[in-house]
Design a protein around this motif. Structure first.
Motif, PDB file in Angstrom:
ATOM      1  N   GLU A 126      -5.020  -9.550 -10.446  1.00 26.74           N
ATOM      2  CA  GLU A 126      -5.492 -10.154 -11.696  1.00 26.74           C
ATOM      3  C   GLU A 126      -6.837 -10.852 -11.484  1.00 26.74           C
ATOM      4  OE1 GLU A 126      -2.400 -12.865 -12.823  1.00 26.74           O
ATOM      5  OE2 GLU A 126      -1.125 -11.288 -13.651  1.00 26.74           O
ATOM      6  N   GLU A 127      -6.994 -11.513 -10.339  1.00 30.71           N
ATOM      7  CA  GLU A 127      -8.181 -12.333 -10.091  1.00 30.71           C
ATOM      8  C   GLU A 127      -9.347 -11.566  -9.462  1.00 30.71           C
ATOM      9  OE1 GLU A 127      -7.019 -15.869  -7.940  1.00 30.71           O
ATOM     10  OE2 GLU A 127      -5.232 -16.096  -9.178  1.00 30.71           O
ATOM     11  N   PHE A 128      -9.051 -10.436  -8.813  1.00 30.29           N
ATOM     12  CA  PHE A 128     -10.086  -9.646  -8.153  1.00 30.29           C
ATOM     13  C   PHE A 128      -9.999  -8.211  -8.680  1.00 30.29           C
ATOM     14  CE2 PHE A 128      -9.105 -13.169  -5.376  1.00 30.29           C
ATOM     15  CZ  PHE A 128     -10.353 -13.615  -4.964  1.00 30.29           C
ATOM     16  N   PRO A 129     -10.721  -7.907  -9.760  1.00 32.10           N
ATOM     17  CA  PRO A 129     -10.593  -6.610 -10.435  1.00 32.10           C
ATOM     18  C   PRO A 129     -10.890  -5.400  -9.541  1.00 32.10           C
ATOM     19  CG  PRO A 129     -11.871  -8.135 -11.770  1.00 32.10           C
ATOM     20  CD  PRO A 129     -11.644  -8.801 -10.449  1.00 32.10           C
ATOM     21  N   HIS A 130     -11.671  -5.572  -8.488  1.00 33.56           N
ATOM     22  CA  HIS A 130     -11.966  -4.427  -7.624  1.00 33.56           C
ATOM     23  C   HIS A 130     -10.725  -3.921  -6.884  1.00 33.56           C
ATOM     24  CE1 HIS A 130     -12.279  -7.663  -4.623  1.00 33.56           C
ATOM     25  NE2 HIS A 130     -12.054  -6.723  -3.716  1.00 33.56           N
ATOM     26  N   LEU A 131      -9.636  -4.683  -6.907  1.00 35.98           N
ATOM     27  CA  LEU A 131      -8.381  -4.248  -6.273  1.00 35.98           C
ATOM     28  C   LEU A 131      -7.516  -3.409  -7.212  1.00 35.98           C
ATOM     29  CD1 LEU A 131      -7.356  -7.579  -4.486  1.00 35.98           C
ATOM     30  CD2 LEU A 131      -8.487  -5.581  -3.472  1.00 35.98           C
ATOM     31  N   LEU A 132      -7.886  -3.343  -8.473  1.00 41.55           N
ATOM     32  CA  LEU A 132      -7.066  -2.629  -9.457  1.00 41.55           C
ATOM     33  C   LEU A 132      -7.037  -1.119  -9.241  1.00 41.55           C
ATOM     34  CD1 LEU A 132      -7.909  -4.610 -12.700  1.00 41.55           C
ATOM     35  CD2 LEU A 132      -5.734  -4.570 -11.459  1.00 41.55           C
ATOM     36  N   HIS A 133      -8.016  -0.558  -8.541  1.00 46.83           N
ATOM     37  CA  HIS A 133      -8.028   0.894  -8.342  1.00 46.83           C
ATOM     38  C   HIS A 133      -6.932   1.358  -7.379  1.00 46.83           C
ATOM     39  CE1 HIS A 133     -10.236  -0.240  -4.704  1.00 46.83           C
ATOM     40  NE2 HIS A 133      -9.934   0.959  -4.238  1.00 46.83           N
ATOM     41  N   LEU A 134      -6.371   0.431  -6.605  1.00 45.10           N
ATOM     42  CA  LEU A 134      -5.262   0.791  -5.717  1.00 45.10           C
ATOM     43  C   LEU A 134      -3.966   0.855  -6.522  1.00 45.10           C
ATOM     44  CD1 LEU A 134      -6.054  -1.619  -2.738  1.00 45.10           C
ATOM     45  CD2 LEU A 134      -6.379   0.852  -2.767  1.00 45.10           C
ATOM     46  N   PRO A 135      -3.132   1.870  -6.284  1.00 48.26           N
ATOM     47  CA  PRO A 135      -1.867   1.944  -7.027  1.00 48.26           C
ATOM     48  C   PRO A 135      -0.968   0.729  -6.755  1.00 48.26           C
ATOM     49  CG  PRO A 135      -2.078   3.774  -5.465  1.00 48.26           C
ATOM     50  CD  PRO A 135      -3.315   2.973  -5.366  1.00 48.26           C
ATOM     51  N   SER A 136      -1.065   0.168  -5.563  1.00 47.23           N
ATOM     52  CA  SER A 136      -0.397  -1.085  -5.223  1.00 47.23           C
ATOM     53  C   SER A 136      -1.236  -1.736  -4.130  1.00 47.23           C
ATOM     54  CB  SER A 136       1.034  -0.853  -4.749  1.00 47.23           C
ATOM     55  OG  SER A 136       1.037  -0.048  -3.591  1.00 47.23           O
ATOM     56  N   LEU A 137      -1.154  -3.043  -4.017  1.00 46.22           N
ATOM     57  CA  LEU A 137      -2.008  -3.728  -3.048  1.00 46.22           C
ATOM     58  C   LEU A 137      -1.500  -3.572  -1.623  1.00 46.22           C
ATOM     59  CD1 LEU A 137      -4.471  -5.459  -2.500  1.00 46.22           C
ATOM     60  CD2 LEU A 137      -3.083  -7.475  -2.979  1.00 46.22           C
ATOM     61  N   TRP A 138      -0.197  -3.726  -1.428  1.00 43.37           N
ATOM     62  CA  TRP A 138       0.373  -3.699  -0.080  1.00 43.37           C
ATOM     63  C   TRP A 138       1.164  -2.423   0.172  1.00 43.37           C
ATOM     64  CZ3 TRP A 138      -2.176  -7.394   1.973  1.00 43.37           C
ATOM     65  CH2 TRP A 138      -2.388  -8.600   1.301  1.00 43.37           C
ATOM     66  N   THR A 139       1.240  -2.027   1.438  1.00 38.22           N
ATOM     67  CA  THR A 139       2.143  -0.936   1.805  1.00 38.22           C
ATOM     68  C   THR A 139       3.571  -1.442   1.662  1.00 38.22           C
ATOM     69  OG1 THR A 139       2.229  -1.587   4.134  1.00 38.22           O
ATOM     70  CG2 THR A 139       0.521   0.000   3.507  1.00 38.22           C
ATOM     71  N   ARG A 140       4.513  -0.541   1.621  1.00 41.35           N
ATOM     72  CA  ARG A 140       5.913  -0.961   1.527  1.00 41.35           C
ATOM     73  C   ARG A 140       6.440  -1.450   2.870  1.00 41.35           C
ATOM     74  NH1 ARG A 140       8.884   3.830  -1.544  1.00 41.35           N
ATOM     75  NH2 ARG A 140       8.209   4.793   0.381  1.00 41.35           N
ATOM     76  N   SER A 141       5.762  -1.091   3.949  1.00 41.89           N
ATOM     77  CA  SER A 141       6.256  -1.444   5.277  1.00 41.89           C
ATOM     78  C   SER A 141       5.674  -2.774   5.758  1.00 41.89           C
ATOM     79  CB  SER A 141       5.905  -0.339   6.267  1.00 41.89           C
ATOM     80  OG  SER A 141       4.506  -0.207   6.367  1.00 41.89           O
ATOM     81  N   TYR A 142       6.294  -3.317   6.780  1.00 39.68           N
ATOM     82  CA  TYR A 142       5.817  -4.524   7.445  1.00 39.68           C
ATOM     83  C   TYR A 142       6.495  -4.604   8.804  1.00 39.68           C
ATOM     84  CZ  TYR A 142      10.280  -6.429   5.779  1.00 39.68           C
ATOM     85  OH  TYR A 142      11.601  -6.622   5.524  1.00 39.68           O
ATOM     86  N   PHE A 143       5.917  -5.398   9.677  1.00 41.42           N
ATOM     87  CA  PHE A 143       6.519  -5.669  10.981  1.00 41.42           C
ATOM     88  C   PHE A 143       7.084  -7.073  10.933  1.00 41.42           C
ATOM     89  CE2 PHE A 143       6.008  -8.014  14.946  1.00 41.42           C
ATOM     90  CZ  PHE A 143       6.773  -7.246  15.813  1.00 41.42           C
ATOM     91  N   VAL A 144       8.269  -7.263  11.479  1.00 44.43           N
ATOM     92  CA  VAL A 144       8.838  -8.602  11.604  1.00 44.43           C
ATOM     93  C   VAL A 144       9.562  -8.697  12.940  1.00 44.43           C
ATOM     94  CG1 VAL A 144      11.002  -8.024  10.390  1.00 44.43           C
ATOM     95  CG2 VAL A 144      10.222 -10.413  10.513  1.00 44.43           C
ATOM     96  N   SER A 145       9.396  -9.814  13.585  1.00 43.86           N
ATOM     97  CA  SER A 145      10.181 -10.105  14.779  1.00 43.86           C
ATOM     98  C   SER A 145      10.558 -11.570  14.728  1.00 43.86           C
ATOM     99  CB  SER A 145       9.399  -9.796  16.062  1.00 43.86           C
ATOM    100  OG  SER A 145       8.347 -10.718  16.248  1.00 43.86           O
ATOM    101  N   THR A 146      11.640 -11.887  15.390  1.00 47.52           N
ATOM    102  CA  THR A 146      12.010 -13.292  15.482  1.00 47.52           C
ATOM    103  C   THR A 146      11.284 -13.882  16.670  1.00 47.52           C
ATOM    104  OG1 THR A 146      13.947 -12.700  16.783  1.00 47.52           O
ATOM    105  CG2 THR A 146      14.263 -13.018  14.416  1.00 47.52           C
ATOM    106  N   ALA A 147      11.015 -15.150  16.584  1.00 47.14           N
ATOM    107  CA  ALA A 147      10.290 -15.827  17.646  1.00 47.14           C
ATOM    108  C   ALA A 147      11.046 -17.086  18.014  1.00 47.14           C
ATOM    109  CB  ALA A 147       8.872 -16.168  17.185  1.00 47.14           C
ATOM    110  N   GLY A 148      11.486 -17.158  19.252  1.00 50.23           N
ATOM    111  CA  GLY A 148      12.164 -18.357  19.723  1.00 50.23           C
ATOM    112  C   GLY A 148      11.169 -19.469  19.968  1.00 50.23           C
TER     113      GLY A 148
END
Length: 132
Positions: A92-114
């Protein structure tokens, strides 16, 4: 630095290291105002969800976060909320991002950290800006 989180019935120390990228690995964080706004949105959302941000840093085409969360939120719930809110508001705030079908990929990395390894991960996250 790291504190145990206490609720009425549990004491927990759940530190998650998240890494995720924009769609097509676009270099969206080249603009410092977009990076700053992204961090503001994450801080606002984490405050609402009672998530402590241990470290957050953006590289040109991905972001790292170390978050301390209560056990009532799963990593998947945390990512869904962060990606959903930031995608909507940044587009909404940065119109140049509107051309992407979505901003983020569906994937991500996560690990737990002690407790011990969190410090190492935090240094790694904070050094992302200095890497090539």
């Amino acid at each position: 630095m790291y504190e145990y989180r206490r609720t009425k019935t549990t004491v927990s120390l759940l530190n998650y290291h998240f890494v995720f990228c924009p769609r097509y690995r676009r270099k969206i964080f080249l603009k410092s105002e977009l990076e700053q706004r992204f961090k503001e949105l994450v801080h606002e959302l984490c405050a609402e969800l009672k998530i402590e941000i241990v470290a957050i840093e953006c590289n040109k085409d991905h972001t790292h976060m170390i978050l301390n969360a209560l056990p009532t939120l799963s990593p998947a719930d945390i990512m869904a909320k962060i990606k959903g809110v930031t995608s909507k508001k940044l587009r909404e705030e940065f119109p140049h991002l509107l051309h992407l079908p979505s901003l983020w990929t569906r994937s991500y990395f996560v690990s737990t950290a002690g407790h011990v390894s969190s410090e190492t991960i935090q240094r790694y996250v904070e050094q992302q800006k200095t890497r090539g």
